[in-house]
Design a protein around this motif. Structure first.
Motif, mmCIF file in Angstrom:
data_model
loop_
_atom_site.group_PDB
_atom_site.id
_atom_site.type_symbol
_atom_site.label_atom_id
_atom_site.label_comp_id
_atom_site.label_asym_id
_atom_site.label_seq_id
_atom_site.Cartn_x
_atom_site.Cartn_y
_atom_site.Cartn_z
ATOM 1 N N LEU A 52 14.698 -12.625 -13.403
ATOM 2 C CA LEU A 52 13.427 -12.854 -12.715
ATOM 3 C C LEU A 52 12.796 -11.535 -12.276
ATOM 4 N N ASP A 53 13.626 -10.558 -11.937
ATOM 5 C CA ASP A 53 13.095 -9.233 -11.605
ATOM 6 C C ASP A 53 12.389 -8.612 -12.814
ATOM 7 N N VAL A 54 12.921 -8.867 -14.002
ATOM 8 C CA VAL A 54 12.262 -8.371 -15.220
ATOM 9 C C VAL A 54 10.898 -9.036 -15.390
ATOM 10 N N GLU A 55 10.854 -10.357 -15.190
ATOM 11 C CA GLU A 55 9.580 -11.058 -15.295
ATOM 12 C C GLU A 55 8.588 -10.542 -14.260
ATOM 13 N N LYS A 56 9.085 -10.254 -13.053
ATOM 14 C CA LYS A 56 8.199 -9.729 -12.015
ATOM 15 C C LYS A 56 7.658 -8.360 -12.411
ATOM 16 N N ALA A 57 8.505 -7.503 -12.972
ATOM 17 C CA ALA A 57 8.051 -6.180 -13.404
ATOM 18 C C ALA A 57 7.025 -6.294 -14.525
ATOM 19 N N ARG A 58 7.192 -7.255 -15.409
ATOM 20 C CA ARG A 58 6.216 -7.450 -16.482
ATOM 21 C C ARG A 58 4.880 -7.940 -15.928
ATOM 22 N N ALA A 59 4.939 -8.771 -14.886
ATOM 23 C CA ALA A 59 3.699 -9.219 -14.250
ATOM 24 C C ALA A 59 2.973 -8.050 -13.598
ATOM 25 N N VAL A 60 3.727 -7.150 -12.964
ATOM 26 C CA VAL A 60 3.117 -5.957 -12.361
ATOM 27 C C VAL A 60 2.488 -5.079 -13.437
ATOM 28 N N LYS A 61 3.158 -4.961 -14.581
ATOM 29 C CA LYS A 61 2.609 -4.156 -15.677
ATOM 30 C C LYS A 61 1.305 -4.770 -16.188
ATOM 31 N N SER A 62 1.277 -6.098 -16.348
ATOM 32 C CA SER A 62 0.048 -6.759 -16.797
ATOM 33 C C SER A 62 -1.063 -6.594 -15.767
ATOM 34 N N GLN A 63 -0.700 -6.643 -14.491
ATOM 35 C CA GLN A 63 -1.696 -6.445 -13.438
ATOM 36 C C GLN A 63 -2.281 -5.038 -13.482
ATOM 37 N N ALA A 64 -1.430 -4.041 -13.709
ATOM 38 C CA ALA A 64 -1.929 -2.660 -13.777
ATOM 39 C C ALA A 64 -2.855 -2.466 -14.972
ATOM 40 N N PHE A 69 -10.313 -2.626 -17.280
ATOM 41 C CA PHE A 69 -11.469 -3.452 -17.580
ATOM 42 C C PHE A 69 -12.425 -3.494 -16.381
ATOM 43 N N PRO A 70 -13.673 -3.904 -16.622
ATOM 44 C CA PRO A 70 -14.641 -3.962 -15.505
ATOM 45 C C PRO A 70 -14.184 -4.932 -14.423
ATOM 46 N N GLN A 71 -14.481 -4.555 -13.206
ATOM 47 C CA GLN A 71 -14.198 -5.413 -12.064
ATOM 48 C C GLN A 71 -15.485 -6.162 -11.704
ATOM 49 N N LEU A 72 -15.428 -7.482 -11.735
ATOM 50 C CA LEU A 72 -16.591 -8.319 -11.476
ATOM 51 C C LEU A 72 -16.522 -8.875 -10.065
ATOM 52 N N ALA A 132 -20.796 -5.610 -11.578
ATOM 53 C CA ALA A 132 -19.749 -5.191 -12.514
ATOM 54 C C ALA A 132 -19.536 -3.694 -12.355
ATOM 55 N N THR A 133 -18.274 -3.311 -12.142
ATOM 56 C CA THR A 133 -17.923 -1.903 -11.977
ATOM 57 C C THR A 133 -16.921 -1.517 -13.052
ATOM 58 N N GLN A 134 -17.322 -0.614 -13.917
ATOM 59 C CA GLN A 134 -16.440 -0.129 -14.982
ATOM 60 C C GLN A 134 -16.001 1.304 -14.656
ATOM 61 N N PRO A 135 -14.698 1.482 -14.298
ATOM 62 C CA PRO A 135 -14.234 2.842 -14.012
ATOM 63 C C PRO A 135 -14.301 3.713 -15.266
ATOM 64 N N VAL A 136 -14.817 4.893 -15.113
ATOM 65 C CA VAL A 136 -14.846 5.883 -16.199
ATOM 66 C C VAL A 136 -13.773 6.943 -15.966
ATOM 67 N N PHE A 137 -13.676 7.421 -14.732
ATOM 68 C CA PHE A 137 -12.644 8.389 -14.379
ATOM 69 C C PHE A 137 -12.256 8.147 -12.924
ATOM 70 N N ILE A 142 -5.481 5.331 -12.812
ATOM 71 C CA ILE A 142 -5.313 4.123 -13.619
ATOM 72 C C ILE A 142 -4.298 4.363 -14.727
ATOM 73 N N VAL A 143 -4.430 5.484 -15.423
ATOM 74 C CA VAL A 143 -3.486 5.809 -16.505
ATOM 75 C C VAL A 143 -2.078 5.977 -15.950
ATOM 76 N N ASN A 144 -1.955 6.748 -14.896
ATOM 77 C CA ASN A 144 -0.627 6.977 -14.323
ATOM 78 C C ASN A 144 -0.050 5.709 -13.692
ATOM 79 N N GLY A 145 -0.926 4.854 -13.137
ATOM 80 C CA GLY A 145 -0.450 3.588 -12.604
ATOM 81 C C GLY A 145 0.130 2.706 -13.695
ATOM 82 N N ASN A 146 -0.501 2.696 -14.873
ATOM 83 C CA ASN A 146 0.039 1.925 -15.986
ATOM 84 C C ASN A 146 1.346 2.527 -16.505
ATOM 85 N N ARG A 147 1.451 3.839 -16.490
ATOM 86 C CA ARG A 147 2.718 4.456 -16.885
ATOM 87 C C ARG A 147 3.831 4.108 -15.893
#
Length: 463
Positions: A52-64, A69-72, A132-137, A142-147
């Protein structure tokens, strides 16, 4: 009609008896080591929690990942004011010429139109907008959070495999304990059979005046001693079986038996002293990768702290519909850029960066230190296996001597050369030697499993 009345209950009775027999057969079956390991993979609570910890980590990865994508954002508003928030009349115009001109125009057209001499706005209204807010930089956050999220998933997978390895190792060790205690119980039962036979012979010898009442007393004392050992073994077997049932995730019943593998029957020649000796290329410890992940994560945390001080650029899109300002509802759309430059966070961030540098250094020191400890752990596991193997050989030789000593004691007793005390002492040494060999074999099998786990590939555990 009467036959049908009794036919249905008879069929239900047969059906119930058949399923009861099947249930009893399943409950009474013997579970082998492979069966216990398979049940542990599926039912063990610690393994399930780690998965279940693995599933939770995968959910966090999908969230990151969604931060790319744009935030609406949907906003709505409605209001009613006691008086118009904007009110303007001709007398409010300060310029006399302009006021005179507008009054002349109003007097000409006021009768033909519904125009009032006072303009009132924002007395009531509503609005609905989508932003709608689309982050550019975003400073690389964002990149490091996904890593970081990807490293978190990898760490959770490795920890799940380690947990499965440790649980299966504990299950196997408990299984060996149960089998070893059953071997000792069988030896005690054989000893009790011997006592019964010896007591019968001694009673006949006492009647013929060949032995004394003291010999009978010694046999009785030995019987009490063996009965005490039998009780201790029964309690130990019950507790170890309950522990094993808990580890493999099944309900404990007295009908469940463990064994049938003949794992402790192997001779020293059948044991592999070289098991677990893998080449350095095959040597893989997930703990090493976890230490490396810890260091990489601290590096990414430092980059994210630096990113908080960098400019942030985003594209904005706003869609609007409503009459919050004008009396008539209307729609509109706006596009723009948002640039945010932190100016006062450098002082705070400099201390954060210093903290992260310390954490990075700690991670490097820990990786180096635990790397050495893991090498020592593997060496100790191998030495434990070798020591147990050598002790099995020496204890097996001692067991052969004890068996020969007991055989000679029986022959001498039958010939009237030895006493009952000699036979009891020889048998006590034999029972002690048998239990020693059982303990050594249990220790060897557990040490071999430990070494195989430390030097093996954990991917095989999930197959």
């Amino acid at each position: 009609m009467n036959r049908h009345r009794f036919f249905l209950p008879f069929c239900f009775g047969l059906f119930f008896i058949f399923h009861l027999a099947i249930f009893n057969f399943i409950q009474a079956q013997t579970l082998t080591l492979d069966s216990c390991l398979a049940l542990a993979r599926r039912n063990n609570a610690d393994i399930r929690i780690s998965q279940l910890d693995v599933e939770k980590a995968r959910a966090v990865k999908s969230q990151a990942f969604t931060h790319y994508f744009p935030q609406l954002q949907l906003n709505s508003m409605g209001y009613v004011a006691a008086r118009p928030m904007i009110s303007f009349a001709l007398e409010d115009i300060r310029s006399n010429d302009m006021r005179s001109l507008l009054e002349a125009i109003y007097n000409i057209f006021s009768e033909e139109t519904d125009v009032n001499d006072r303009l009132e706005l924002m007395k009531h209204g509503f609005s609905v907008s989508v932003i709608a807010t689309q982050p550019v930089f975003a400073g690389g956050r964002i990149v490091n959070g996904n890593r970081l999220a990807a490293l978190g998933e990898e760490a959770a997978v490795l920890q799940s495999k380690i947990k499965m390895r440790d649980v299966l190792e504990d299950v196997e060790a408990t299984y060996y304990l149960v089998v070893g205690l059953k071997e000792k119980e069988a030896a005690v039962e054989a000893a009790m059979t011997l006592i019964d036979s010896l007591e019968h012979v001694a009673e006949s010898a006492l009647a013929n005046g060949l032995v004394t009442r003291a010999d009978i007393l010694q046999i009785s004392l030995k019987r009490n001693e063996i009965n005490a050992k039998r009780q201790q073994l029964a309690s130990g077997i019950r507790m170890s079986r309950q522990l094993l049932c808990t580890q493999i995730g099944i309900a404990y019943t007295d009908d469940i038996d463990f064994g049938g593998d003949n794992l402790l029957k192997m001779s020293p020649a059948e044991m592999d002293l070289n098991s677990g000796k893998l080449s350095p290329k095959e040597n893989y410890r997930p703990e090493s990768r976890l230490l490396q992940i810890n260091e990489e994560s601290q590096e990414l945390f430092k980059k994210m702290a630096i990113g908080e001080t960098l400019p942030q650029l985003a594209i904005l899109g706003i869609g609007y519909y409503g009459n919050a300002v004008r009396n008539d509802a209307s729609a509109n759309a706006v596009a723009g850029l948002s640039l945010s430059v932190p100016l006062s966070d450098w002082w705070n961030t400099s201390h954060k960066i210093r903290e992260h540098n310390i954490r990075i250094e700690q991670a490097r020191v820990a990786k180096e230190q635990y790397g050495k400890l893991m090498s020592l752990e593997e060496e100790k596991a191998y030495n434990d296996m070798v020591d147990a193997f050598m002790l099995i050989r020496s204890d097996s030789a001692a067991l052969q001597l004890a068996r020969e000593n007991y055989r000679l004691a029986e022959i001498n007793y039958s010939a009237g050369v030895a006493t009952v005390s000699d036979v009891l002492q020889a048998h006590a040494l034999l029972l002690q030697a048998e239990n020693a060999v059982t303990d050594r074999r249990v220790t060897y099998l557990a040490a071999r499993r430990r070494l195989t786990d430390l030097r093996g590939d954990l991917n095989s555990l999930t197959r």
